[in-house]
Each structure stands twice: as structure tokens, then as C-alpha cells.
Design a protein around this motif. Sequence first.
Motif, PDB file in Angstrom:
ATOM      1  N   UNK A   1      15.798   1.134  -6.016  1.00  0.00           N
ATOM      2  CA  UNK A   1      14.338   1.108  -6.084  1.00  0.00           C
ATOM      3  C   UNK A   1      13.738   2.495  -5.872  1.00  0.00           C
ATOM      4  N   UNK A   2      14.102   3.141  -4.774  1.00  0.00           N
ATOM      5  CA  UNK A   2      13.571   4.476  -4.497  1.00  0.00           C
ATOM      6  C   UNK A   2      14.089   5.483  -5.525  1.00  0.00           C
ATOM      7  N   UNK A   3      15.355   5.311  -5.930  1.00  0.00           N
ATOM      8  CA  UNK A   3      15.944   6.237  -6.897  1.00  0.00           C
ATOM      9  C   UNK A   3      15.173   6.244  -8.208  1.00  0.00           C
ATOM     10  N   UNK A   4      14.721   5.049  -8.649  1.00  0.00           N
ATOM     11  CA  UNK A   4      13.964   4.975  -9.899  1.00  0.00           C
ATOM     12  C   UNK A   4      12.654   5.727  -9.791  1.00  0.00           C
ATOM     13  N   UNK A   5      11.949   5.559  -8.677  1.00  0.00           N
ATOM     14  CA  UNK A   5      10.675   6.252  -8.501  1.00  0.00           C
ATOM     15  C   UNK A   5      10.872   7.761  -8.406  1.00  0.00           C
TER      16      UNK A   5
ATOM     17  N   UNK B   1       0.838  -1.205   0.000  1.00  0.00           N
ATOM     18  CA  UNK B   1       0.000   0.000   0.000  1.00  0.00           C
ATOM     19  C   UNK B   1       0.872   1.253   0.000  1.00  0.00           C
ATOM     20  N   UNK B   2       1.963   1.210   0.737  1.00  0.00           N
ATOM     21  CA  UNK B   2       2.905   2.338   0.742  1.00  0.00           C
ATOM     22  C   UNK B   2       3.558   2.498  -0.624  1.00  0.00           C
ATOM     23  N   UNK B   3       3.916   1.389  -1.244  1.00  0.00           N
ATOM     24  CA  UNK B   3       4.517   1.423  -2.581  1.00  0.00           C
ATOM     25  C   UNK B   3       3.534   2.024  -3.584  1.00  0.00           C
ATOM     26  N   UNK B   4       2.273   1.653  -3.431  1.00  0.00           N
ATOM     27  CA  UNK B   4       1.223   2.182  -4.305  1.00  0.00           C
ATOM     28  C   UNK B   4       1.115   3.697  -4.143  1.00  0.00           C
ATOM     29  N   UNK B   5       1.334   4.188  -2.940  1.00  0.00           N
ATOM     30  CA  UNK B   5       1.305   5.640  -2.690  1.00  0.00           C
ATOM     31  C   UNK B   5       2.387   6.346  -3.504  1.00  0.00           C
ATOM     32  N   UNK B   6       3.581   5.768  -3.560  1.00  0.00           N
ATOM     33  CA  UNK B   6       4.662   6.366  -4.337  1.00  0.00           C
ATOM     34  C   UNK B   6       4.358   6.324  -5.834  1.00  0.00           C
ATOM     35  N   UNK B   7       3.612   5.332  -6.277  1.00  0.00           N
ATOM     36  CA  UNK B   7       3.267   5.234  -7.690  1.00  0.00           C
ATOM     37  C   UNK B   7       2.328   6.357  -8.139  1.00  0.00           C
ATOM     38  N   UNK B   8       1.684   7.009  -7.188  1.00  0.00           N
ATOM     39  CA  UNK B   8       0.785   8.103  -7.537  1.00  0.00           C
ATOM     40  C   UNK B   8       1.539   9.245  -8.223  1.00  0.00           C
TER      41      UNK B   8
ATOM     42  N   UNK C   1       1.159  -4.256  -8.182  1.00  0.00           N
ATOM     43  CA  UNK C   1       2.049  -3.147  -7.828  1.00  0.00           C
ATOM     44  C   UNK C   1       3.395  -3.211  -8.527  1.00  0.00           C
ATOM     45  N   UNK C   2       3.858  -4.406  -8.905  1.00  0.00           N
ATOM     46  CA  UNK C   2       5.179  -4.513  -9.508  1.00  0.00           C
ATOM     47  C   UNK C   2       5.156  -4.636 -11.035  1.00  0.00           C
TER      48      UNK C   2
ATOM     49  N   UNK D   1       9.504  -2.193   0.263  1.00  0.00           N
ATOM     50  CA  UNK D   1       9.949  -1.256   1.292  1.00  0.00           C
ATOM     51  C   UNK D   1      10.736  -0.095   0.719  1.00  0.00           C
ATOM     52  N   UNK D   2      11.230  -0.254  -0.531  1.00  0.00           N
ATOM     53  CA  UNK D   2      12.041   0.754  -1.215  1.00  0.00           C
ATOM     54  C   UNK D   2      13.361   1.026  -0.495  1.00  0.00           C
TER      55      UNK D   2
END
Length: 496
Positions: free
Chosen positions: A362-366, A33-40, A133-134, A356-357
Motif C-alpha cells: 500500500x505505502x509502496x504504491x503511493x 484523513x491521513x491517507x488523504x494527506x498522502x494522496x496530495x 479515499x479508495x 493505515x498504509x
Amino acid sequence: MQMNKNLPDKKNSGYRLNFVLGFVLFVFIILAARYQYFLLNYIEWGDESETIVTAKMMASGQSLYSEIFNHHGPLTFFPGVMLELFGDFGVRGHRVPTAILQIISILAIYCSSIFKNNITRLTSVFYATFTIIFLMPKLLGHMYTYQALTGPLLLIILFVYTFPSIIDRNLLTAPRVFTGSLLIASLPFLASTYAPIAAILFLISLPRSYVKASVAGAFLGTAANLLFLICYGSLKGFLAIHFYLNYGILPEYLDVISSALASLSGKTDIIGPFLMFSIIGLLALASHEKKMPWRSILLAIGIASLLIRGIDFHGLPYYYAFIGISLLPILKINEFIHPVKLGALFFILLCSARASLLLPGDREELVARRIPAETEFSRLVKKYTDKDDKIIAYSFDNFQYIAADRLPASGHFFYLPWQEKYSENPKFGINIDACKEIAEYRPKIMLINKWKVWGLYSWDSYGGCIQKIVDTHYTQVPDRPFYIRKDISAAETRTP
């Protein structure tokens, strides 16, 4: 006697492992759910911005199809219009309904009556969540487009209504039948290309014992969509733009069926595994039919129709349907052996680490692909215009309206060859004249990116009339496709 003493230990060990699996799965769901938030806030795309701008124009009082050009189905814009009634939202805000619909589809799987035990139920939830999500973002599934809305709706229909109807109709209830039928009736209002799958789903799911609930759901779904279209759009425009233009004009520029077949033949290495597991899942579904498995055969045909426009993002609803179909072979599993559980635990931990990023990259790509808060053109717009001023961003630069926080000065807020072609022979009295609207309004600033569409259709072949207005009344910003009206003085500019 010694062996008997060890049995409770083995049993307790199994309980402990099940508890750990359940806990790790719960943590994964939270991280997902947190990962989905970053996808916004991940990646901007023209088709999505097109949908958002259309919704904003509809919420401002303009009529879809008669005053706003868009050839997608009316239901596509319902979430956006409802959202805009409560505020002025950007891309991130408009993705929230898609995210909520994805969560509802996961809940539909969890609550589905086809599962006989928690093993298969939770396995299915994890598999669907992981895929959504992935994998779906690679097909733009996290965005606000009609394809991204259709996918979760299909998943809900399959697990709430269609699968229980085929597997065991005793699993059905009137509310499930009503809900499933309502959603099925709504599919063609997202895009008319979904009419075949909608007709097939209605036919194969219809239970004799719940005919009234099914018909009532289908009637209400159709009526609600027509009411929305009447309130926010035009029935004549719907026929002219969504049907005539899509099927009478667009094929001259793009042979949909040929391109879909070409894409399939050229990418069998990608689609092959999906097709193989779809066939295995459909065979598992067919095993539940006592006689000729005609329902499973028709469902296969309906799902195949979802690939008519290709296997890229246009095929997104197919990949959602694939999630459901590929889960069917596990329905008869009562328990997983110990080594399988350990493997599952390891895999869930890996997925949790990614969600978890915290892993490198992972976080860098987003972050690297975040939607920009502003653009060079949006800064210029805010310098030269007020909030109520309208602008133009051609040929297909829809995000500029969102970044600049301005509405378009024409119902043709983007402009492509088939729009020019339609205006030569409009139907049912529906004709949005871009040249007339722009000439009358004369926006203070315009972006004219003279796109040669697909490398085949030059700007001069479809934008000649608009170019005359630009040449006569506007001055180009040096080395930029930005045009400022000639009578705008430096005194009228605002500090960006």
C-alpha cells in the motif's frame, strides 16, 4: 425468570458492540484523513497541471480567456487563484482545496436532516469516506480539476438541499435553501455541460415556502461568479473560448456524444453495477413522492447527463452523485441485527488496515507514484534562466512549468490543433497569438515535444509557425526535445 435475567446481558452486549463500532469508525476516519494527506502527492497529470498553471498566470495579473487560453469554466480557477495570492504553491498545495471540499461533503452527509438515527447517519459517513479515499483516486478524484471540484459540490447540494426537499420539505430551513441554491448556480461556471443538472436541481428542489431564499442564493451565486470572471478574466473571452471553441470547433476533433455512447457500450461491465444501484436508489427516493414522482425522474435525467463525456474521469461528478443516490435505500432502517454489526466491524477493520498504509504494497504504491520534485527539463531551465524568465513547454507538458517554477512565455502555454483552428477565425476580438508572443519574447529555453495528438494530428499540421521560430533562433539539445536560444552563451548558464 431465567430468560428475563439474561435480557440485560444481551442489552449490555449490544451497547458494547455499538461502542466498539463507534470507536473503530472514529479510528478509520482519522486514518482516512491521513491517507488523504498522502494522496496530495500521488500521481501527476497534465490536465491538473493545466489548471494550476492557469491559476498562477491569473494570480500574476493576466486575464483569463483574453490573455490566457483555457476552455474550462472560470470557477475552476478560483481556489487556485486565491491560494496563489498567499504564496507560490505546487501540485500538492493546490490539491488542498479539493481535499477540504471532500471533507465538507462528508460533513454535509453527517449533518443532513434526512437521517432519523445515528445508525444510518454513521453508515453513510463510512460509506462515503471509503468511496472517496479508495475509489475516487482511480478516477483522478484527488486532483485539482473541475471534475474533482464538481463532485463534492454535488454531494453537498444533494444532502443539504435536494434530498430533504424531495423527502420532506419540513426538513428544510432558509439557510439550507440559500446555500443549496448558491451552489447550484455555481455549477455551470465550472463547466457549461453542468447547466442541465443545475437547472434540474434548481427546479426539483425549489420549495414554495422558501422561494425568496432560493432566488437570493441563486442570484448571489451567479453574481459572485460573474464578478470573479470580470475581475480575473474576460466576458467576451468566456463566450469565445468556453462556448464557441468548445461547441463550435472541438466537435470537429472529437464527437463528444458519440465517444461517450461508445465508451458506455464498450464498458457495460464497469458501469452496469453503478447504473443498477442508481436505479434502486432513485426508486427509493421516488417512494417519498406522494403522486407522480416527477422530481425523481428529472433527477435521474440530470444525473445521466453527467455521463455525456464518458465514464472515465470526465464522469467523476456522476460517481459522486452515485454515492448519495445509493445511500437512499437505507434511510428507513432503524437498527442492524447483531450479525450485520459484526460483519460491519470486520469490514471497517479491514478498511482501517488499508488506510493505515501498514499492509504490504500500500505505502509502496503511493511512494512509487509520487509527483517528482524536478525533471530533466526543469534542471536545464534553472541552469539557463532566472526566476523572472519565462519558458515554453509544448505540446502538452504543463507540469514542466510547475517543476521549473517558471511562468509561460505565451497565453497558449500548451498548444493543440483546435487552438490553431480557432486562430484562423477568432470571435469577439479574442485572439491569443502564440507565434507573435513567442517571437517577441524569445524565451531562453523551450521544450517542443511534437505530439501527434491522438495519433491523428501531427505537429506539422498545427505547430508549423512555432517550428519556424524554433528552426531560426534555437539550437536543439542532442537527443532531447529541448531548445536553447542561439545567442545564449555558456557564460550565461547557471549551475543547476
